[in-house]
Scaffold this motif. Structure first.
Motif, PDB file in Angstrom:
ATOM      1  N   UNK A   1       0.944  -1.171  -0.067  1.00  0.00           N
ATOM      2  CA  UNK A   1      -0.040  -0.028  -0.121  1.00  0.00           C
ATOM      3  C   UNK A   1       0.818   1.271  -0.072  1.00  0.00           C
ATOM      4  N   UNK A   2       0.986   1.791  -1.046  1.00  0.00           N
ATOM      5  CA  UNK A   2       2.099   2.747  -1.266  1.00  0.00           C
ATOM      6  C   UNK A   2       1.928   4.215  -0.399  1.00  0.00           C
ATOM      7  N   UNK A   3       0.619   4.379   0.299  1.00  0.00           N
ATOM      8  CA  UNK A   3       0.449   5.410   1.195  1.00  0.00           C
ATOM      9  C   UNK A   3       0.010   5.013   2.502  1.00  0.00           C
ATOM     10  N   UNK A   4       0.396   3.685   2.876  1.00  0.00           N
ATOM     11  CA  UNK A   4       0.006   3.232   4.364  1.00  0.00           C
ATOM     12  C   UNK A   4       1.393   3.517   4.982  1.00  0.00           C
ATOM     13  N   UNK A   5       1.266   4.294   6.081  1.00  0.00           N
ATOM     14  CA  UNK A   5       2.473   4.747   6.957  1.00  0.00           C
ATOM     15  C   UNK A   5       2.383   4.026   8.306  1.00  0.00           C
ATOM     16  N   UNK A   6       3.656   3.836   8.785  1.00  0.00           N
ATOM     17  CA  UNK A   6       3.612   3.500  10.180  1.00  0.00           C
ATOM     18  C   UNK A   6       3.860   4.685  11.509  1.00  0.00           C
ATOM     19  N   UNK A   7       4.369   4.402  12.354  1.00  0.00           N
ATOM     20  CA  UNK A   7       4.161   5.598  13.246  1.00  0.00           C
ATOM     21  C   UNK A   7       5.141   6.787  12.902  1.00  0.00           C
ATOM     22  N   UNK A   8       5.936   6.492  12.166  1.00  0.00           N
ATOM     23  CA  UNK A   8       6.653   7.610  11.819  1.00  0.00           C
ATOM     24  C   UNK A   8       5.800   8.740  10.539  1.00  0.00           C
TER      25      UNK A   8
END
Lengths: 374, 422
Positions: free
Chosen positions: A203-210
């Motif tokens: 998912x190219x725009x799924x981010x973690x906590x950063x």
């Protein structure tokens, strides 16, 4: 006389900037020539692994974005007229979350103004680049060491936060030749874009906590990559104003704010007992440093803040300014752009500016302003 | 022909009867005929109705700005630098109008990519305004009287720009072979697919047939260039040299007795070596153990008018590189006098070395007239003036300046003895 010199050279800032950009991990320069950014173009043609001459500045930013989509870290150098043409595409690259550095060499405006005269007139332009008030991390070079360290910082920040970064400088910094000892410049470690390593659907725009999503270039054929400048969900699909898409858009600013400590850099020279603070950036920094020396020689207590991370404005600048009853903001433009960003249209009691155009602000002018109330 | 899917099962997002759906389906069929992997394809879409098709493709998809898709794709293909990948651009006639420079530039440079122009002869997403592709007599909702100018012939334009493969097709039925030829052609290819917008084109031009419209417009349905062009190769410098190598090192060899900074302004004419002379003067200061700066001022036209330079030499670190009031002003020409007059006026002391043919400016400085131009000619007057000023002002030993001069190839053309006439 020089002391403990090892590698003394007579060079311009453009040389240091170009070398530092490459060492930090930038690999592609796309350029359209414009004074006073032309030395950067020249050096880039010799130093960058890939250098392409674009037919105009809109094409420049589009080619850069394409290179970034393919996994590269591109750079360009321009001045206001070129930057103005790039604005829509910079917004696109920010929305796509593509790493790149735009070196903006300021010259005298408005419009084409005088190409061979320096200025500090573009802070507001960079501040307003993005529709919606979103930020572009912006660094400002105050001396030759900054040419080296901030150029590297700009590349590293672009890579770490997946965003376009502006490196603000001006004609006198990139074209003036100076004697300089480069033996004590720190090593620059190259940085690479962090790639997605998972096995599942990417998912190219799924981010973690950063809040920074992992990247994949379109050069690989394991995972589908969707990249878009329109409001989109984590899959990279246009979604108008659905909550997921709006959250993704808000994340663009949040990732810059959450990580701001990582890229906030400034110089603070505080003198105990001082009630006056000089705030400055860019080419006015050297005049301000010299003014501080003169003022202290006269017995006037004064502190100095050289802002190197300009945008988003770090809160620490406001906190430092609030410790002083008198604040003098020094910048080579007509209206005091940093002063307005820091203190607003209402200003603040005790805040004044030293401003000017078509000439470098001199240490004498700064000394006079600081001493005006004595 | 493979049966690999390039499109999702979802319905294509177009109005009933729109030719854009056929472009997507023919693209899938062409790629199946070429037996490529969907993830070796990068589809770059423009703004416009066609641009929302990216969600229906199983390839990589990139969706950018209006008119810029061809430039974005050019960057992608140059960045990939891999002819095995297929970079395909979908754009409308509106996007092609806005981005004409990118199409011409892409064809000119031969980027490995295929542009599929969805030409329905108007802007469909914004209400049916005419584009530069709208043919003579064609009506749109905002141009009910019909266009009075012929539309662009993009195929002719692309051939002139150097495209490798160019073809115009009527956007009805199966034209996947045409797309397949374009996708396999080396370099830049373009296929113009003629369509009529069912929402605005049909309503504004009732009864008009697409093939008749194309024929009346004078547009040929044919192959214009057959794929014999060259591909752009991204230049890669695998061993670029560092910009801060030892060869730039300047070793102090002499010493100076000055105890404060001095600023020297050299003002002359373009083409008379002013910037080089100032650079030599500043570099020689480092050879003499000083710090120095040199900044130039000149009009944007580098070959005419004034050329001036400010040099600071100092035993201490130099912070501020400006010098509003020079200690020493050197003027070698009429152009230089014009530029330096204001600085001369600010001088309350110091010295001005000025060519003897020039009138002295108003100043508080001491005036020294020297026949710079007569002794060495205009071309070397600035260099001579620098030697002269260093000799008399004694910023540092003249040997430092001689060393810098003799280490430069200019010494092969100019006899140093001519510069030592004091």
């Amino acid at each position: 006389m020089h002391e403990s010199k090892k590698n003394l050279a007579f060079i311009d800032g453009s040389r240091l900037i170009t070398e530092a950009l490459v060492r930090a991990g930038a690999d592609t320069f796309v350029g359209y020539p414009i004074t006073p950014a032309n030395l950067l173009y020249l050096y880039a043609s010799k130093r960058f692994p890939t250098m392409l001459a674009a037919p105009d500045e809109i094409t420049t930013l589009q080619w850069m974005s394409g290179f970034a989509v393919a996994g590269h870290v591109p750079v360009t150098a321009t001045s206001y007229p070129g930057y103005a043409l790039m604005v829509e595409s910079i917004g696109m690259a920010a929305m796509m979350e593509l790493p790149m550095v735009i070196v903006l060499v300021q010259r005298l405006g408005p419009a084409t103004g005088t190409a061979t005269c320096g200025a500090q007139g573009d802070l507001n332009v960079v501040y307003g680049t993005m529709s919606g008030g979103y930020s572009i991390p912006t660094f400002s070079i105050s001396n030759y060491h900054d040419c080296w360290e901030l150029s590297a910082k700009a590349v590293h920040t672009a890579i770490e936060l997946r965003t376009p970064v502006v490196l603000l400088t001006s004609k006198e910094m990139v074209m003036t030749l100076q004697s300089f000892d480069w033996s004590n410049l720190p090593e620059i470690q190259p940085k690479k874009v962090k790639h997605y390593k998972g096995e599942g659907t990417y998912l190219p725009y799924k981010a973690d906590e950063t809040l920074v999503p992992d990247f994949l270039p379109v050069s690989q054929n394991k995972h589908q990559v969707r990249i878009t400048a329109s409001t989109h969900d984590t899959k990279g699909i246009l979604q108008n104003v659905l909550p997921e898409a709006i959250e993704n858009t808000k994340r663009l600013e949040q990732k810059l704010r959450r990580n701001i400590d990582e890229y906030t850099t400034y110089e603070l020279d505080e003198q105990q007992g001082s009630e006056t603070l000089i705030i400055t950036y860019d080419i006015s920094s050297q005049a301000s440093r010299e003014a501080v020396v003169h003022l202290r020689e006269k017995g006037k207590k004064v502190s100095l803040l050289v802002a190197k991370t300009l945008l988003p404005i770090p809160q620490i600048y406001v906190d430092i300014a609030n410790r002083y009853t008198r604040v003098v903001v020094v910048e080579e433009n007509l209206t005091g752009q940093l002063r307005h960003l820091l203190f607003g249209a209402a200003g603040r009691k005790g805040v004044s500016g030293v401003n000017g155009i078509a000439k470098m602000i001199s240490p004498t002018e700064i000394v006079e302003e600081v001493m005006r109330y004595e | 022909m493979s049966n690999t899917r390039f499109l999702t099962d979802a319905q294509l997002p177009f109005c009933k009867g729109c030719g854009h759906a056929l472009v997507a389906q023919n693209t899938e069929k062409a790629l199946q005929k070429l037996n490529v992997n969907p993830l070796d394809v990068v589809l770059v879409t423009d703004i416009g109705c066609h641009g929302i098709v990216d969600k229906s493709f199983l390839t990589h998809t990139v969706h950018g700005l209006h008119g810029r898709s061809s430039a974005l794709a050019a960057g992608i293909t140059a960045g990939l630098n891999n002819p095995g990948k297929k970079v395909i651009v979908f754009t409308g006639d509106g996007g092609a109008t806005i981005g004409m420079q990118h199409l011409i530039g892409g064809a000119h440079l031969g980027f490995d990519m295929t542009v599929v122009v969805h030409n329905n002869m108007l802007y469909g997403m914004t209400g049916g305004q005419p584009s530069e592709f709208t043919p003579c007599g064609f009506k749109t909702p905002t141009l009910p009287e019909g266009s009075t100018k012929p539309g662009y012939d993009i195929c002719e334009l692309m051939v002139a720009a150097g495209a490798s493969y160019v073809e115009r097709v009527i956007g009805i039925g199966d034209y996947s072979d045409s797309l397949a030829k374009a996708f396999t052609a080396p370099g830049f290819s373009l296929v113009e697919v003629m369509e009529i917008c069912p929402s605005y084109g049909v309503k504004s031009n009732p009864g008009m047939k697409l093939s008749k419209l194309v024929e009346d417009a004078g547009w040929n349905v044919k192959v214009y260039a057959d794929g014999k062009g060259n591909s752009f190769k991204t230049p890669i410098n695998s061993e670029p040299k560092s910009l801060i190598s030892d060869k730039f090192e300047v070793k102090p060899k002499y010493s100076s007795s000055i105890e404060r900074p001095f600023s020297i302004m050299l003002s002359g004419s373009a083409g008379e070596g002013v910037q080089s002379a100032a650079e030599f003067m500043a570099k020689a200061a480092i050879v003499a153990g000083l710090n120095s700066t040199k900044k130039g001022s000149y009009p944007v036209t580098v070959g005419v008018g004034f050329s001036a330079s400010e040099v600071i030499v100092s035993p201490k670190q130099i912070l501020y590189t400006g010098s509003p009031v020079p200690d020493v002003l050197i003027i070698t020409s009429t152009d230089g006098l014009g530029y330096a007059r204001a600085a001369a006026g600010r001088m309350k002391g110091g010295v001005i070395y000025i060519d003897e043919t020039l009138d002295a400016p108003e100043t508080g400085a001491r005036i020294v007239k020297v026949p710079f131009r007569e002794r060495v000619g205009a071309k070397n007057s600035a260099m001579y003036a620098v030697f002269y000023a260093v000799h008399y002002e004694k910023f540092y030993p003249i040997e430092a300046l001689k060393d810098v001069f003799l280490s430069n190839k200019i010494a092969e053309k100019v006899n140093i003895e001519s510069l030592l006439q004091f």
